[in-house]
Design a protein around this motif. Structure first.
Motif, PDB file in Angstrom:
ATOM      1  N   ALA A   2       7.241 -10.029  -9.376  1.00 64.13           N
ATOM      2  CA  ALA A   2       7.403  -8.584  -9.212  1.00 64.13           C
ATOM      3  C   ALA A   2       7.016  -7.808 -10.471  1.00 64.13           C
ATOM      4  CB  ALA A   2       8.838  -8.258  -8.806  1.00 64.13           C
ATOM      5  N   LEU A   3       7.409  -8.310 -11.635  1.00 69.07           N
ATOM      6  CA  LEU A   3       7.120  -7.594 -12.878  1.00 69.07           C
ATOM      7  C   LEU A   3       5.622  -7.457 -13.103  1.00 69.07           C
ATOM      8  CD1 LEU A   3       7.958  -6.297 -15.555  1.00 69.07           C
ATOM      9  CD2 LEU A   3       8.000  -8.594 -16.542  1.00 69.07           C
ATOM     10  N   HIS A   4       4.890  -8.567 -12.981  1.00 66.91           N
ATOM     11  CA  HIS A   4       3.450  -8.493 -13.232  1.00 66.91           C
ATOM     12  C   HIS A   4       2.711  -7.706 -12.157  1.00 66.91           C
ATOM     13  CE1 HIS A   4       4.529 -11.821 -15.961  1.00 66.91           C
ATOM     14  NE2 HIS A   4       3.715 -11.146 -16.746  1.00 66.91           N
ATOM     15  N   CYS A   5       3.167  -7.786 -10.914  1.00 60.92           N
ATOM     16  CA  CYS A   5       2.545  -6.975  -9.865  1.00 60.92           C
ATOM     17  C   CYS A   5       2.729  -5.490 -10.163  1.00 60.92           C
ATOM     18  CB  CYS A   5       3.128  -7.320  -8.500  1.00 60.92           C
ATOM     19  SG  CYS A   5       2.584  -8.910  -7.850  1.00 60.92           S
ATOM     20  N   ALA A   6       3.932  -5.116 -10.582  1.00 58.35           N
ATOM     21  CA  ALA A   6       4.210  -3.707 -10.904  1.00 58.35           C
ATOM     22  C   ALA A   6       3.393  -3.250 -12.107  1.00 58.35           C
ATOM     23  CB  ALA A   6       5.699  -3.513 -11.161  1.00 58.35           C
TER      24      ALA A   6
ATOM     25  N   ASP B  13       7.361  -3.359  -5.781  1.00 60.16           N
ATOM     26  CA  ASP B  13       6.599  -4.593  -5.623  1.00 60.16           C
ATOM     27  C   ASP B  13       7.522  -5.768  -5.306  1.00 60.16           C
ATOM     28  OD1 ASP B  13       3.865  -3.670  -6.125  1.00 60.16           O
ATOM     29  OD2 ASP B  13       4.687  -3.119  -8.064  1.00 60.16           O
ATOM     30  N   SER B  14       8.725  -5.752  -5.849  1.00 54.15           N
ATOM     31  CA  SER B  14       9.686  -6.811  -5.538  1.00 54.15           C
ATOM     32  C   SER B  14      10.026  -6.814  -4.050  1.00 54.15           C
ATOM     33  CB  SER B  14      10.956  -6.653  -6.373  1.00 54.15           C
ATOM     34  OG  SER B  14      11.541  -5.382  -6.153  1.00 54.15           O
ATOM     35  N   SER B  15      10.118  -5.641  -3.441  1.00 54.60           N
ATOM     36  CA  SER B  15      10.382  -5.549  -2.001  1.00 54.60           C
ATOM     37  C   SER B  15       9.211  -6.085  -1.185  1.00 54.60           C
ATOM     38  CB  SER B  15      10.670  -4.110  -1.587  1.00 54.60           C
ATOM     39  OG  SER B  15      11.844  -3.655  -2.191  1.00 54.60           O
ATOM     40  N   ALA B  16       8.006  -5.751  -1.617  1.00 56.88           N
ATOM     41  CA  ALA B  16       6.820  -6.244  -0.912  1.00 56.88           C
ATOM     42  C   ALA B  16       6.780  -7.766  -0.946  1.00 56.88           C
ATOM     43  CB  ALA B  16       5.556  -5.662  -1.532  1.00 56.88           C
ATOM     44  N   LEU B  17       7.054  -8.341  -2.101  1.00 55.33           N
ATOM     45  CA  LEU B  17       7.056  -9.798  -2.208  1.00 55.33           C
ATOM     46  C   LEU B  17       8.191 -10.411  -1.382  1.00 55.33           C
ATOM     47  CD1 LEU B  17       6.281 -10.113  -6.023  1.00 55.33           C
ATOM     48  CD2 LEU B  17       4.747 -10.722  -4.143  1.00 55.33           C
ATOM     49  N   ALA B  18       9.357  -9.789  -1.426  1.00 53.16           N
ATOM     50  CA  ALA B  18      10.530 -10.331  -0.727  1.00 53.16           C
ATOM     51  C   ALA B  18      10.357 -10.318   0.794  1.00 53.16           C
ATOM     52  CB  ALA B  18      11.778  -9.556  -1.119  1.00 53.16           C
ATOM     53  N   ARG B  19       9.622  -9.361   1.323  1.00 53.67           N
ATOM     54  CA  ARG B  19       9.478  -9.263   2.777  1.00 53.67           C
ATOM     55  C   ARG B  19       8.366 -10.152   3.325  1.00 53.67           C
ATOM     56  NH1 ARG B  19       4.965  -6.175   3.457  1.00 53.67           N
ATOM     57  NH2 ARG B  19       4.716  -4.434   2.025  1.00 53.67           N
ATOM     58  N   SER B  20       7.715 -10.902   2.464  1.00 50.27           N
ATOM     59  CA  SER B  20       6.606 -11.736   2.915  1.00 50.27           C
ATOM     60  C   SER B  20       7.041 -13.184   3.123  1.00 50.27           C
ATOM     61  CB  SER B  20       5.470 -11.707   1.892  1.00 50.27           C
ATOM     62  OG  SER B  20       4.491 -12.648   2.258  1.00 50.27           O
ATOM     63  N   PRO B  21       7.107 -13.632   4.375  1.00 48.20           N
ATOM     64  CA  PRO B  21       7.472 -15.027   4.619  1.00 48.20           C
ATOM     65  C   PRO B  21       6.335 -16.006   4.294  1.00 48.20           C
ATOM     66  CG  PRO B  21       6.979 -13.939   6.688  1.00 48.20           C
ATOM     67  CD  PRO B  21       6.915 -12.880   5.613  1.00 48.20           C
ATOM     68  N   ALA B  22       5.113 -15.532   4.213  1.00 49.78           N
ATOM     69  CA  ALA B  22       3.966 -16.419   3.987  1.00 49.78           C
ATOM     70  C   ALA B  22       3.686 -16.674   2.507  1.00 49.78           C
ATOM     71  CB  ALA B  22       2.717 -15.825   4.640  1.00 49.78           C
TER      72      ALA B  22
ATOM     73  N   PHE C 195       0.811  -1.214   0.000  1.00 46.22           N
ATOM     74  CA  PHE C 195       0.000   0.000   0.000  1.00 46.22           C
ATOM     75  C   PHE C 195       0.845   1.265   0.000  1.00 46.22           C
ATOM     76  CE2 PHE C 195      -2.970  -3.211   1.358  1.00 46.22           C
ATOM     77  CZ  PHE C 195      -4.123  -2.850   0.690  1.00 46.22           C
ATOM     78  N   ASP C 196       2.156   1.116   0.003  1.00 48.27           N
ATOM     79  CA  ASP C 196       3.072   2.257  -0.049  1.00 48.27           C
ATOM     80  C   ASP C 196       3.551   2.420  -1.486  1.00 48.27           C
ATOM     81  OD1 ASP C 196       5.101   4.125   0.107  1.00 48.27           O
ATOM     82  OD2 ASP C 196       6.239   3.066   1.663  1.00 48.27           O
ATOM     83  N   PRO C 197       3.139   3.504  -2.154  1.00 49.97           N
ATOM     84  CA  PRO C 197       3.525   3.661  -3.561  1.00 49.97           C
ATOM     85  C   PRO C 197       5.031   3.811  -3.767  1.00 49.97           C
ATOM     86  CG  PRO C 197       2.327   5.595  -2.785  1.00 49.97           C
ATOM     87  CD  PRO C 197       2.288   4.586  -1.687  1.00 49.97           C
ATOM     88  N   ALA C 198       5.762   4.152  -2.715  1.00 49.94           N
ATOM     89  CA  ALA C 198       7.213   4.304  -2.839  1.00 49.94           C
ATOM     90  C   ALA C 198       7.945   2.960  -2.739  1.00 49.94           C
ATOM     91  CB  ALA C 198       7.735   5.249  -1.767  1.00 49.94           C
ATOM     92  N   GLU C 199       7.257   1.914  -2.263  1.00 55.65           N
ATOM     93  CA  GLU C 199       7.902   0.605  -2.121  1.00 55.65           C
ATOM     94  C   GLU C 199       7.770  -0.188  -3.415  1.00 55.65           C
ATOM     95  OE1 GLU C 199       7.927  -3.194   0.908  1.00 55.65           O
ATOM     96  OE2 GLU C 199       6.000  -2.226   0.511  1.00 55.65           O
TER      97      GLU C 199
END
Length: 138
Positions: A104-108, A39-48, A33-37
């Motif tokens: 990450a590419l498709h999420c972005a 998508d690859s970072s969002a995916l990488a920080r998710s352990p689930a 939900f942070d436009p500055a982050e």
């Protein structure tokens, strides 16, 4: 059905039911939900998040009520379903949902597309999250 066929059926791994946007028992495994982050970072920080498993990608949109049907029509062309969640009269909160394998590419790309669509219709794209069944492994 012969004996050999019955034995094969007994040892054959049952196929997992395919994921749909209405599959019960799913949980949020990643959110952005942070436009500055990135998508690859969002995916990488998710352990689930299970990268190989399909997920329900859910974009949160804020749209003028009179533009919801137009947004739904545009999104349906690419397999998205738009579901209204709430309305305050001025804006309708809606979810654009589709099942896909995340990267990450498709999420972005989809985040950018949703932002552009919402902006053209006088609304806003608030972010996205993804849901997978508990313990997704397929």
């Amino acid at each position: 059905m012969g004996l050999l066929d019955r034995l094969r059926d007994l040892v054959r791994k049952p196929s997992a039911p395919s994921l749909t946007i209405d599959t019960p028992g799913v949980e949020i495994v990643v959110e952005a939900f942070d436009p500055a982050e990135a998508d690859s970072s969002a995916l990488a920080r998710s352990p689930a998040w299970v990268a190989e498993a399909p997920a329900i990608l859910r974009h949160h949109l804020k749209l003028p009520p009179e533009k919801v049907a137009e947004a739904a029509s545009i999104l349906a062309q690419d397999g998205w379903e738009l579901r209204e969640q709430a309305s305050d009269g001025e804006f309708t909160l809606a979810h654009a949902l589709r099942v896909q394998t995340l990267d990450a590419l498709h999420c972005a790309q989809e985040r950018s597309r949703m932002a552009g669509l919402a902006q053209r219709l006088g609304g806003d794209s608030l972010g996205w999250d993804a849901l997978q069944p508990s313990g997704a492994s397929t």
